[in-house]
Design a protein around this motif. Sequence first.
Motif, PDB file in Angstrom:
ATOM      1  N   CYS A 271     -18.940  51.848 -15.274  1.00  0.00           N
ATOM      2  CA  CYS A 271     -19.216  52.740 -16.402  1.00  0.00           C
ATOM      3  C   CYS A 271     -20.025  51.999 -17.465  1.00  0.00           C
ATOM      4  N   PRO A 272     -21.087  52.612 -17.983  1.00  0.00           N
ATOM      5  CA  PRO A 272     -21.882  51.940 -19.017  1.00  0.00           C
ATOM      6  C   PRO A 272     -21.039  51.651 -20.261  1.00  0.00           C
ATOM      7  N   GLU A 273     -21.349  50.555 -20.938  1.00  0.00           N
ATOM      8  CA  GLU A 273     -20.666  50.249 -22.189  1.00  0.00           C
ATOM      9  C   GLU A 273     -21.128  51.221 -23.267  1.00  0.00           C
ATOM     10  N   SER A 274     -20.233  51.483 -24.234  1.00  0.00           N
ATOM     11  CA  SER A 274     -20.581  52.398 -25.316  1.00  0.00           C
ATOM     12  C   SER A 274     -19.638  52.177 -26.482  1.00  0.00           C
ATOM     13  N   GLU A 275     -19.888  52.916 -27.537  1.00  0.00           N
ATOM     14  CA  GLU A 275     -19.007  52.870 -28.699  1.00  0.00           C
ATOM     15  C   GLU A 275     -17.629  53.421 -28.340  1.00  0.00           C
ATOM     16  N   GLY A 276     -16.661  53.044 -29.149  1.00  0.00           N
ATOM     17  CA  GLY A 276     -15.319  53.562 -28.965  1.00  0.00           C
ATOM     18  C   GLY A 276     -14.456  53.248 -30.168  1.00  0.00           C
ATOM     19  N   GLN A 277     -13.390  54.012 -30.334  1.00  0.00           N
ATOM     20  CA  GLN A 277     -12.442  53.735 -31.404  1.00  0.00           C
ATOM     21  C   GLN A 277     -11.766  52.388 -31.167  1.00  0.00           C
ATOM     22  N   LYS A 278     -11.240  51.811 -32.243  1.00  0.00           N
ATOM     23  CA  LYS A 278     -10.511  50.556 -32.169  1.00  0.00           C
ATOM     24  C   LYS A 278      -9.090  50.755 -32.701  1.00  0.00           C
ATOM     25  N   TYR A 279      -8.154  49.999 -32.143  1.00  0.00           N
ATOM     26  CA  TYR A 279      -6.797  50.020 -32.663  1.00  0.00           C
ATOM     27  C   TYR A 279      -6.677  49.102 -33.879  1.00  0.00           C
ATOM     28  N   PRO A 280      -5.917  49.522 -34.892  1.00  0.00           N
ATOM     29  CA  PRO A 280      -5.525  48.561 -35.924  1.00  0.00           C
ATOM     30  C   PRO A 280      -4.716  47.444 -35.266  1.00  0.00           C
ATOM     31  N   GLU A 281      -4.716  46.259 -35.845  1.00  0.00           N
ATOM     32  CA  GLU A 281      -4.075  45.108 -35.226  1.00  0.00           C
ATOM     33  C   GLU A 281      -2.597  45.366 -34.931  1.00  0.00           C
ATOM     34  N   LYS A 282      -1.899  46.030 -35.851  1.00  0.00           N
ATOM     35  CA  LYS A 282      -0.471  46.288 -35.646  1.00  0.00           C
ATOM     36  C   LYS A 282      -0.252  47.175 -34.421  1.00  0.00           C
ATOM     37  N   LYS A 283      -1.053  48.200 -34.276  1.00  0.00           N
ATOM     38  CA  LYS A 283      -0.904  49.095 -33.127  1.00  0.00           C
ATOM     39  C   LYS A 283      -1.323  48.394 -31.842  1.00  0.00           C
ATOM     40  N   ARG A 284      -2.372  47.584 -31.918  1.00  0.00           N
ATOM     41  CA  ARG A 284      -2.829  46.873 -30.728  1.00  0.00           C
ATOM     42  C   ARG A 284      -1.718  45.986 -30.160  1.00  0.00           C
ATOM     43  N   LYS A 285      -0.971  45.330 -31.027  1.00  0.00           N
ATOM     44  CA  LYS A 285       0.114  44.470 -30.567  1.00  0.00           C
ATOM     45  C   LYS A 285       1.208  45.286 -29.872  1.00  0.00           C
ATOM     46  N   VAL A 286       1.455  46.494 -30.367  1.00  0.00           N
ATOM     47  CA  VAL A 286       2.440  47.373 -29.707  1.00  0.00           C
ATOM     48  C   VAL A 286       1.913  47.800 -28.340  1.00  0.00           C
ATOM     49  N   MET A 287       0.666  48.250 -28.267  1.00  0.00           N
ATOM     50  CA  MET A 287       0.119  48.761 -27.022  1.00  0.00           C
ATOM     51  C   MET A 287      -0.021  47.668 -25.968  1.00  0.00           C
ATOM     52  N   GLU A 288      -0.158  46.435 -26.376  1.00  0.00           N
ATOM     53  CA  GLU A 288      -0.213  45.334 -25.413  1.00  0.00           C
ATOM     54  C   GLU A 288       1.064  45.225 -24.584  1.00  0.00           C
ATOM     55  N   LEU A 289       2.166  45.735 -25.127  1.00  0.00           N
ATOM     56  CA  LEU A 289       3.463  45.645 -24.456  1.00  0.00           C
ATOM     57  C   LEU A 289       3.656  46.747 -23.418  1.00  0.00           C
TER      58      LEU A 289
END
Length: 422
Positions: A271-289
Amino acid sequence: MTIRAKDGWMPIGDAAAQLNVSVDTLRRWAKSGLIKAKRSSSGARLFNVEEVSRLQKKRSGESDGTEYRVLKEDAIIPEATCVDLFAGAGGTALGFHNAGFNHVLLNEFDPSAAATLRENSERLGFDWDVVEGDVHELDFSGVEAEVIQAGFPCQAFSYAGKSQGFGDTRGTLFFEFARAVEQVRPKVAIGENVRGLEKHDGGRTLKTMLNRLNELGYDVAYRILRAQYLDVPQKRERLIMIAVRRDLDLPILFPRERDYLISMRQALKDCPESEGQKYPEKKRKVMELVPEGGNWRDLPEDVAREFMGGSWNLPGGRTGMARRMAWDEPCLTLTCAPAQKQTERCHPSETRPLTVREYARIQTFPDEWQFQGNLTSQYKQIGNAVPVNLGYHVARCVLAMLGYAPRTEDMEEVSPVNVALL
């Protein structure tokens, strides 16, 4: 392993053993639309042998003979003219175009979506007449078309919304579709909406719509189509109504569901690379789990409680929260944004929301289809679209109804609805 099967169908116990999962897991998969099931005359649940075999290969990483592709015919049929109302970013229009339809008019109110239609039409040489503006102000009396298609806005009937139906101004847009049908008198009229329309207001909303088409001289039938069984890597259900002018005695054809699925792994390959939303750092740490295919239930309890807040005490599975997609399954239904708390759409292996181009792949837009407007608008346009391949399959049925394409075994003839019995 010896499979006990009759006419290509096997009992649930044998299917579970073949897939090396529990019977309860298989029931859950059937309920979620990952695999189809039917009932025997005795009420026992049966599964298709070929579908089970394909799912087994997909789960084990083997090739199951399927592939991700945007379905497309070689040529446009000039006589197969079509009008597309509430065209959005062009999901249905492109599906119909790819099937062979010749569009004479597309209408869209949203400026960014209209810009998407114009830009792609000009760049790809479609020569679409895109009319941007309020459908209430359009006069269809001089328009000639064999087909009118309309995905009238669905939020008024959606389970995810307030479900006000005709009490919501967007719900009244069905009657603009009916007005176009009355003025143009097409051979076939097609309406599309969410599956929630079927039960809205106890079925009275849908009955009102079907009655209006009957009054205009059209026989009409509807089906709820599951996109994941029609070459779309996404579990998405849409209610499709097809109306035929009564004086023409045309059959009503709907696409039959296939016995295979397209996975996210297949859809997002290269899939070609493109723009996308980003997680805030706090949410990113939760989603990593959260593991692949998991959700909030896979989080440590203290983390889940804090992340969910007031939703922790709500009833129901809430399985859209902290949800990470699975590589070897179709994606869950895309919404207007990939990082909404109740309908999370996290990448299967990377801890981030799905990008715009990944959204487009999952909706079966080709990579050359470019979306206009800001990032929020692009996600909204794609999330609201009908999957292109779903539109293609419906369009091929309509072309067969009109005699422009062969009728195949992948099409099912359906009797018109007796509205009085609804």
